[in-house]
Each structure stands twice: as structure tokens, then as C-alpha cells.
Scaffold this motif. Sequence first.
Motif, PDB file in Angstrom:
ATOM      1  N   UNK A  61     123.546  99.987-125.358  1.00 34.22           N
ATOM      2  CA  UNK A  61     122.500 100.697-125.904  1.00 34.22           C
ATOM      3  C   UNK A  61     121.176  99.602-126.159  1.00 34.22           C
ATOM      4  N   UNK A  62     121.677  98.654-126.658  1.00 32.41           N
ATOM      5  CA  UNK A  62     120.718  97.429-127.279  1.00 32.41           C
ATOM      6  C   UNK A  62     120.208  96.578-126.172  1.00 32.41           C
ATOM      7  N   UNK A  63     121.043  96.222-125.255  1.00 30.26           N
ATOM      8  CA  UNK A  63     120.786  95.248-124.167  1.00 30.26           C
ATOM      9  C   UNK A  63     120.424  95.865-122.803  1.00 30.26           C
ATOM     10  N   UNK A  64     120.769  97.254-122.638  1.00 28.94           N
ATOM     11  CA  UNK A  64     120.869  97.859-121.537  1.00 28.94           C
ATOM     12  C   UNK A  64     121.418  97.503-120.449  1.00 28.94           C
ATOM     13  N   UNK A  65     122.646  96.911-121.080  1.00 31.26           N
ATOM     14  CA  UNK A  65     123.832  96.423-119.779  1.00 31.26           C
ATOM     15  C   UNK A  65     124.423  97.706-119.194  1.00 31.26           C
ATOM     16  N   UNK A  69     128.443  95.740-115.592  1.00 30.49           N
ATOM     17  CA  UNK A  69     128.293  94.407-116.369  1.00 30.49           C
ATOM     18  C   UNK A  69     129.331  94.405-117.583  1.00 30.49           C
ATOM     19  N   UNK A  70     129.379  95.601-118.035  1.00 28.77           N
ATOM     20  CA  UNK A  70     129.875  95.557-119.484  1.00 28.77           C
ATOM     21  C   UNK A  70     131.388  95.386-119.072  1.00 28.77           C
ATOM     22  N   UNK A  71     132.088  96.147-117.985  1.00 30.92           N
ATOM     23  CA  UNK A  71     133.312  95.864-117.602  1.00 30.92           C
ATOM     24  C   UNK A  71     133.828  94.411-117.387  1.00 30.92           C
ATOM     25  N   UNK A  72     132.688  93.643-116.567  1.00 24.79           N
ATOM     26  CA  UNK A  72     133.021  92.233-116.746  1.00 24.79           C
ATOM     27  C   UNK A  72     132.915  91.513-117.714  1.00 24.79           C
ATOM     28  N   UNK A  73     132.151  91.912-118.788  1.00 25.34           N
ATOM     29  CA  UNK A  73     131.971  91.080-120.015  1.00 25.34           C
ATOM     30  C   UNK A  73     133.399  91.484-120.947  1.00 25.34           C
ATOM     31  N   UNK A 122     123.086  89.117-120.069  1.00 26.96           N
ATOM     32  CA  UNK A 122     124.184  88.916-119.930  1.00 26.96           C
ATOM     33  C   UNK A 122     124.877  87.752-119.734  1.00 26.96           C
ATOM     34  N   UNK A 123     124.324  86.680-119.223  1.00 25.98           N
ATOM     35  CA  UNK A 123     124.691  85.230-118.908  1.00 25.98           C
ATOM     36  C   UNK A 123     124.974  84.824-120.354  1.00 25.98           C
TER      37      UNK A 123
END
Length: 448
Positions: A61-65, A69-73, A122-123
Amino acid sequence: MYLADRSAPAGAKTAPETAPDGRSVRAPAVASAVLALGTVSLITDVSSEMVTAVLPLYLVAGLGLSPLGFGALDGVYNGVSALVQLTGGHLADRVRNHKLIAGIGYGLSALCKPLLLLAHTLGPVGVVLALERTGKGLRTAPRDALISLSTPAGLQGRAFGVHRAMDTTGALLGPLAAFFILNMAVGGYDAVFGVSACVAVLGVVVLMLFVPSGAGLEPTGGPAAEDPGTVKPDSPEPAAVNLREAVALLRLPRLRALALCAALLGLTTVSDAFLYLLLQDRTGIREQWFPLLPLGTAAVFLLLAVPAGALADRIGRRTVFLAGHALLLAGYGLLLWAPHWPALPYLVLVLHGLFYAATDGVLPAAVGATVPAKLRATGLAVVGTSQALARFGCSLAFGAAWTLWGAGPALTAAAAGLCCCAAVAGFVLRPAAPEAAAEPARHPRGTP
């Protein structure tokens, strides 16, 4: 080749000490080092769980991932610490200072908390989270080795239970603290990360001031105490552990059995996040209550970790360890086949908490009674890494199965796999033959 006997090894129980006036004084059941480490873990878990509780919402919600992308993180967040455990365990044994390596791990994790204030893509966020999990991986095996080396072999289940109960107290308080900060403080996520960093620094301070280094600790009973490489009170300081000795640990049949069983059972242990998602899907729990589901598991774990550890010391760690997985299987069964009872969420969370109480501290207690003192952290890291990597693989496989087949068939496959793996583990960890156990010189009573 088994987790524990019904009785503690000779000399492993808290032996009476003699006071200056000649009175017999019984040593405490839980060493002060264990309580100090439990305090450090409690404080650190408050800090870590504050971040963990808000991280998904902050990233999406905050960074719009994106979900991908969240799964990878999330994979980075959970996988890195498992891979680093072996390094942390070997370094602690090599330098013979478990506190130093654990302190580096705690310090690295504390340093990463304020860095989240500066990472907005993300990085950078991935790098910060990878470093934070590296700190966790470095500290886990040295910390558990300190607990093991500070405790008589016959009381290690209780000691690990006390530590895990204190650790879980932090896991309960962290999300609650994050909830109140988000709702009361200006700055929301930044305030959570800032407070988390301050709490993490406090944990490092407590570690430095109150936890012994472990360099002078020696085991107090069990097979590790009789190993030629073990530190004994009157023996000279041992040589530094080299990589060849660490690799040679894999030749220990008991350690291989524990690592194999931890990996097999980990392959069929559905992650907490998936279990909570299944529970919500099955019962229709409203989204605003979803963040409280982990607190139900943690509360049961907190209440029963010490009794489960003491029970394992009394009746055998193998029995309690396998019973914990049977309780998890019962939770799977309720999710699959139970009717729509109002009490279903509570029953599943109770079974989930019981599973952790019966396994999370019992497994390292069994490893501690198997591995020589000078290689204790390395042995704990071998088993811990096997379990963590297997659970990571289970998460990937379960996510794919859910996507392809649906939640019900995926959980059915996990339950069937758990039945098979538990049967194999029960066979591999079976008690030694009576005639072999009767030779105390080769198989001390209570040896796992």
C-alpha cells in the motif's frame, strides 16, 4: 538413534552444590545465561515483529509493490537467514566466542532498522531486508549453543522452552506496539521503524552486559561431555575448530538422523502465512481481524513452551517432537473436513501453538545432547538450516499447488505428505535396541 531417553543422563540433572556452611544447595533449573538470552530475544522480537507486522502493508500500500515483487521480497526475507546459519555456527565454534558472533548478528539486524527509513524502492528495501536476515542467521546458532552449553543435558528441553516462551512474548508485544504506534504517532511507518531501531539497540546492550561469552562454558552431562573434543574443567583450552572438523560432524549418525527428519517434516509443514490464509478462506474471518491470527498461535506457544520442554525432558524428546507434528496434522484435518463451527478458528490456532510448543525448543535440545561442545553451534546450524530450507521449499511448492489445484487439494497433499514423513521420522528416530542401550560406556543413558 533417537531424540531422548525417558530419563536424563547420569549427572545431567541439577546436582546439589555445597554452601560455605556445609548445607546442600540445589543449582537452579534454568541458568542465568538462559534468562539473559531470553531477555535479549524478547526485546529483539519486539523490534523485529513491529517491522514484520507492518511490512506487507507498507510495501504494497505504501510503496505500491506488486504481489510478485512482494513474493520475491518475502522469499529473500525468509530464505537468507537459513543459508547464513551455517556460517554463523561455524564462526562461533571457530573463534570460540559464541557471544561475539551472536552480538554481530544482533547488531547487524539493529543497524538495518533505521535504514528502512531511507529505502523507498524494491532494490534498496530488498538489500536492507537481506542484511537484516543475515544478522538473524548469524546469531541463531551461537545463541542456541550458549543455551545448550549453559544447561545440564537432562534439562535442556526446559531451558529451550523458557527461552522460546520469552522470545514469543516479544512476538506478541511487537505487533501490538506497531498497531498502537500506527494509530497514535505522526509519521506512521517511519515512527514504527524508528522505535523498532531503538528497541533493537536495547537488545544488543543487554546482550553485551549480561550474557557470558560461552568461551568458558562446558557441557554438564550427555554424550557431548564425553567426546574427546569437549571442553572439561581441568583440560587445556582446545584448538580452534577448523572446517574439516565441522564437515566431519556429518559423519555422526545421530546428527544426520536429526537433520534428515527436520528436513522431511519441514517439507510438509505449511508456512504460518499460508495457514492463516487457509483459515480465513475456510471460516470467512474479516480482514480487519486477520493481523490478530498470529497472536493466537503465539499466545498458546507462550503458555505451553516451558511445560512441553519439561515434558520432553521427562518422557523423551522423540515422543513430544512427533506428537507436535501429529497435532499439526489434526489442525490440517480441521481445516479440510470440520464443519463450520464458530470455534474452528480457535481450535486450529490452539493446535498450531501446541505444534510449536512441542517442536521449536525440543529439536535444538536434542541436537545439543548429540554434538560435541566445541562444535555445538555448527551442529545446531546444520539441523536448523536443513529445516529452514525445507520449509522454504514447502512454501514454494504449496503456493504453486494452491495456484494450480486450489486450496483444498493443496492442503490434502500436504497432510498426506506429513503423514508419510512423520512415519519415516518415527522409524529413523526409534529408540536404540535394549542390548545396545545397556552398554553405558558406549551409549550413556539418556543419550539422543
